[in-house]
Design a protein around this motif. Structure first.
Motif, PDB file in Angstrom:
ATOM      1  N   ARG A 215       0.892  -1.159   0.000  1.00 21.99           N
ATOM      2  CA  ARG A 215       0.000   0.000   0.000  1.00 21.99           C
ATOM      3  C   ARG A 215       0.933   1.213   0.000  1.00 21.99           C
ATOM      4  O   ARG A 215       1.380   1.658   1.052  1.00 21.99           O
ATOM      5  CB  ARG A 215      -0.902   0.029   1.230  1.00 21.99           C
ATOM      6  N   PRO A 216       1.269   1.729  -1.182  1.00 20.24           N
ATOM      7  CA  PRO A 216       2.361   2.705  -1.298  1.00 20.24           C
ATOM      8  C   PRO A 216       2.161   3.980  -0.481  1.00 20.24           C
ATOM      9  O   PRO A 216       1.062   4.546  -0.435  1.00 20.24           O
ATOM     10  CB  PRO A 216       2.379   3.025  -2.798  1.00 20.24           C
ATOM     11  N   LEU A 217       3.233   4.425   0.163  1.00 19.22           N
ATOM     12  CA  LEU A 217       3.288   5.672   0.916  1.00 19.22           C
ATOM     13  C   LEU A 217       2.238   5.758   2.021  1.00 19.22           C
ATOM     14  O   LEU A 217       1.691   6.833   2.302  1.00 19.22           O
ATOM     15  CB  LEU A 217       3.156   6.884  -0.029  1.00 19.22           C
ATOM     16  N   THR A 218       1.931   4.630   2.656  1.00 18.15           N
ATOM     17  CA  THR A 218       0.976   4.653   3.764  1.00 18.15           C
ATOM     18  C   THR A 218       1.634   4.359   5.113  1.00 18.15           C
ATOM     19  O   THR A 218       0.953   4.296   6.132  1.00 18.15           O
ATOM     20  CB  THR A 218      -0.167   3.638   3.536  1.00 18.15           C
ATOM     21  N   ARG A 221       2.266   9.382   7.490  1.00 19.96           N
ATOM     22  CA  ARG A 221       1.004  10.093   7.268  1.00 19.96           C
ATOM     23  C   ARG A 221       1.180  11.246   6.272  1.00 19.96           C
ATOM     24  O   ARG A 221       1.171  12.418   6.633  1.00 19.96           O
ATOM     25  CB  ARG A 221       0.488  10.612   8.607  1.00 19.96           C
ATOM     26  N   GLY A 222       1.358  10.910   5.021  1.00 17.98           N
ATOM     27  CA  GLY A 222       1.445  11.910   3.963  1.00 17.98           C
ATOM     28  C   GLY A 222       0.308  11.729   2.982  1.00 17.98           C
ATOM     29  O   GLY A 222      -0.366  10.696   2.967  1.00 17.98           O
ATOM     30  N   GLU A 260      -7.495   0.507  -1.025  1.00 15.75           N
ATOM     31  CA  GLU A 260      -7.135   0.749   0.373  1.00 15.75           C
ATOM     32  C   GLU A 260      -6.165   1.917   0.498  1.00 15.75           C
ATOM     33  O   GLU A 260      -6.240   2.697   1.466  1.00 15.75           O
ATOM     34  CB  GLU A 260      -6.550  -0.518   0.992  1.00 15.75           C
ATOM     35  N   THR A 261      -5.262   2.067  -0.471  1.00 25.02           N
ATOM     36  CA  THR A 261      -4.349   3.210  -0.447  1.00 25.02           C
ATOM     37  C   THR A 261      -5.117   4.516  -0.595  1.00 25.02           C
ATOM     38  O   THR A 261      -4.911   5.467   0.167  1.00 25.02           O
ATOM     39  CB  THR A 261      -3.305   3.081  -1.570  1.00 25.02           C
ATOM     40  N   LEU A 262      -6.002   4.574  -1.572  1.00 23.59           N
ATOM     41  CA  LEU A 262      -6.794   5.784  -1.792  1.00 23.59           C
ATOM     42  C   LEU A 262      -7.689   6.079  -0.594  1.00 23.59           C
ATOM     43  O   LEU A 262      -7.832   7.241  -0.173  1.00 23.59           O
ATOM     44  CB  LEU A 262      -7.644   5.634  -3.056  1.00 23.59           C
ATOM     45  N   SER A 263      -8.282   5.054  -0.026  1.00 24.54           N
ATOM     46  CA  SER A 263      -9.170   5.232   1.122  1.00 24.54           C
ATOM     47  C   SER A 263      -8.411   5.761   2.337  1.00 24.54           C
ATOM     48  O   SER A 263      -8.880   6.660   3.051  1.00 24.54           O
ATOM     49  CB  SER A 263      -9.856   3.904   1.456  1.00 24.54           C
ATOM     50  N   TRP A 268      -7.107  10.455   5.926  1.00 27.56           N
ATOM     51  CA  TRP A 268      -6.139  11.412   6.460  1.00 27.56           C
ATOM     52  C   TRP A 268      -6.463  12.832   6.014  1.00 27.56           C
ATOM     53  O   TRP A 268      -6.303  13.787   6.780  1.00 27.56           O
ATOM     54  CB  TRP A 268      -4.727  11.028   6.026  1.00 27.56           C
ATOM     55  N   ALA A 269      -6.923  12.979   4.773  1.00 29.44           N
ATOM     56  CA  ALA A 269      -7.249  14.313   4.261  1.00 29.44           C
ATOM     57  C   ALA A 269      -8.447  14.903   4.993  1.00 29.44           C
ATOM     58  O   ALA A 269      -8.461  16.097   5.333  1.00 29.44           O
ATOM     59  CB  ALA A 269      -7.530  14.247   2.764  1.00 29.44           C
TER      60      ALA A 269
END
Length: 356
Positions: A215-218, A221-222, A260-263, A268-269
Motif C-alpha cells: 500500500r504505497p506511501l501509507t 502520514r502523507g 485501500e491506499t486511496l481510502s 487522512w485528508a
C-alpha cells in the motif's frame, strides 16, 4: 453555505444563459448544452476507444485528427437532441487544458470559430475543475467546502476545495497515477485496452488475499501517491505464477491495494482539513469497489460522500458546459489559448463573485 449553483445566479451575466461546452482534451470528443436555470439540456459524445485499441493506448496525432473529424457531426447531433441551435447559445466554453496539445487545439479552434462567427464570448475551462464539479450535476445539494479525490489515468490528487476557484492541493501522484497503474497492470495480465475497466471486471471474478502487495506511501502520514512500485510488485508476483487461473486473484489483490491506499489517504485528508464532505471524480471514480470503500469510510467518519454518475466520471462536455456557466464572468471576446500543463492551484474565483 451557499450551494454551488448559486455562483452562476450571483453573476449578472450568468442569468438565463445557455452555454455550449466542447471537450477534446484526450480521447473523448463531446459537446453539451447547459442552461443556468434549467440545467443540463443534452450531450453528444464519441469515444475513441476502438481507434486506439490496436495501439494499447492513446496515439495523440490520431486523437487530434479524430476530434476534428467528429466535432461537426456531434454538434448536429446535439442540436437534434435538444432542439437548440447556435442562435440560442449565449457563450461557448471549451477545455483549455490540461491535456494533449493537438487534441485541445481541435476543440479550441472550433470554439473560437463558432464564437467569432456568432459574436459570442469564449470561456476557457480547466479540465480538472470540470471533473471537480461534475458531481454537482447529479448531486445539486453539494456545498463547499469539501475534500476532492481526483483520480484518473493521468491524475491522482487530493484537493481541499474552499470555494469556486479556491483550491488547495493536499497531495498528488509522484509517478504513475492510479488509472495509469490500472492500465499498465492490465497489460501485464494480457487484458485488452482500455485496461482499467477490464482489470476491474477480472478482479470481480477473483478473491483477494492470496498475494502480498504494498500500500504505497501509507507507512507515514502523507497525502502524496505513488503507484509505480505497486505495478512492479504485480509483475514480480506474476513471474511466480504460471497458470492464467491465478490472474483473477492477482487482479483482485491489485485492485484492493489501490482502493485501500486511496481510502487511507482520503481519511487522512478529512482529518487534516476537518471537512465533512468527500467527493471523488475522474475515470477511476467509476470503480465500484472504490465507491463502496469510500462510502464506508465516510459513514465511519460521519462525513457526506458525493460521486458523479458513471457517465460523468469519464471525460465529457457536460462538466465543461457546467463550469463554463459558473464562469461566465471570465468570458473573453477573442483568443482561445490552450495549456498542456495547467496547475489547478492557478485558478481563481470568477470575476465579481463574492466568496461564501
Amino acid at each position: 453555505m451557499r450551494p454551488v449553483f448559486d455562483w452562476a445566479n450571483s453573476l449578472a451575466d450568468a442569468r438565463n444563459a445557455l452555454v455550449l461546452g466542447i471537450e477534446s482534451s484526450c480521447d473523448e470528443t463531446a459537446v453539451a448544452l447547459y442552461h443556468t436555470t434549467d440545467g443540463l439540456l443534452g450531450e453528444a459524445l464519441h469515444s475513441q476507444i476502438d481507434l486506439h485499441a490496436a495501439y494499447g493506448g492513446v496515439v495523440p496525432e490520431l486523437a487530434s485528427r479524430d476530434h476534428v473529424r467528429r466535432l461537426p457531426g456531434l454538434l448536429a447531433e446535439l442540436s437534434h437532441k435538444t432542439g437548440r441551435t447556435l442562435a440560442d447559445v449565449d457563450a461557448v466554453a471549451y477545455t483549455a487544458g490540461p491535456g494533449l496539445v493537438g487534441a485541445l487545439l481541435a476543440g479550441a479552434s472550433l470554439a473560437a470559430g463558432l464564437a467569432q462567427g456568432a459574436d459570442l464570448p469564449l470561456i476557457p475551462v480547466h479540465h480538472m475543475e470540470g471533473h471537480l464539479l461534475a458531481p454537482v450535476l447529479s448531486e445539486p445539494e453539494l456545498d463547499f467546502p469539501f475534500v476532492a479525490l481526483l483520480v484518473s489515468g493521468g491524475h491522482t490528487m487530493l484537493v481541499a476545495c474552499h470555494a469556486l476557484g479556491r483550491y488547495e492541493l493536499l497531495g498528488q501522484s509522484l509517478d504513475d497515477a492510479a488509472g495509469e497503474a490500472f492500465d499498465k497492470t492490465a497489460q501485464l495480465l494480457g487484458l485488452d485496452y482500455p485496461g482499467g475497466p477490464a482489470l476491474a471486471h477480472l478482479a470481480a471474478q477473483g478473491t483477494p488475499g492470496r498475494f502480498t502487495l504494498p500500500r504505497p506511501l501509507t507507512r507515514q502520514r502523507g497525502l502524496d501517491f505513488s503507484f509505480s512500485g505497486l505495478k512492479t510488485a504485480v509483475a514480480n508476483q506474476l513471474a511466480k505464477v504460471s497458470d492464467v487461473q491465478d490472474h483473477p486473484d492477482l487482479a483482485a489483490d491489485f485492485e484492493l491495494a489501490v482502493v485501500e491506499t486511496l481510502s487511507t489517504k482520503c481519511r487522512w485528508a478529512l482529518e487534516a482539513t476537518g471537512m465533512s464532505r468527500l467527493l471523488i471524480a475522474g475515470g477511476v471514480a467509476a470503480n465500484t469497489r472504490l465507491r463502496a470503500a469510500l462510502q464506508t469510510l465516510c459513514e465511519a467518519q460521519g462525513a457526506h460522500f458525493f460521486v458523479p454518475s458513471a457517465a460523468l466520471c469519464t471525460d465529457n462536455a457536460s462538466m465543461i458546459a457546467h463550469v463554463g456557466a459558473l464562469r461566465l464572468a471570465d468570458a473573453q471576446r477573442s483568443g482561445a489559448p490552450v495549456r498542456a500543463r495547467w496547475p489547478l492551484s492557478e485558478l481563481s474565483a470568477p470575476r465579481g463573485a463574492a466568496h461564501a
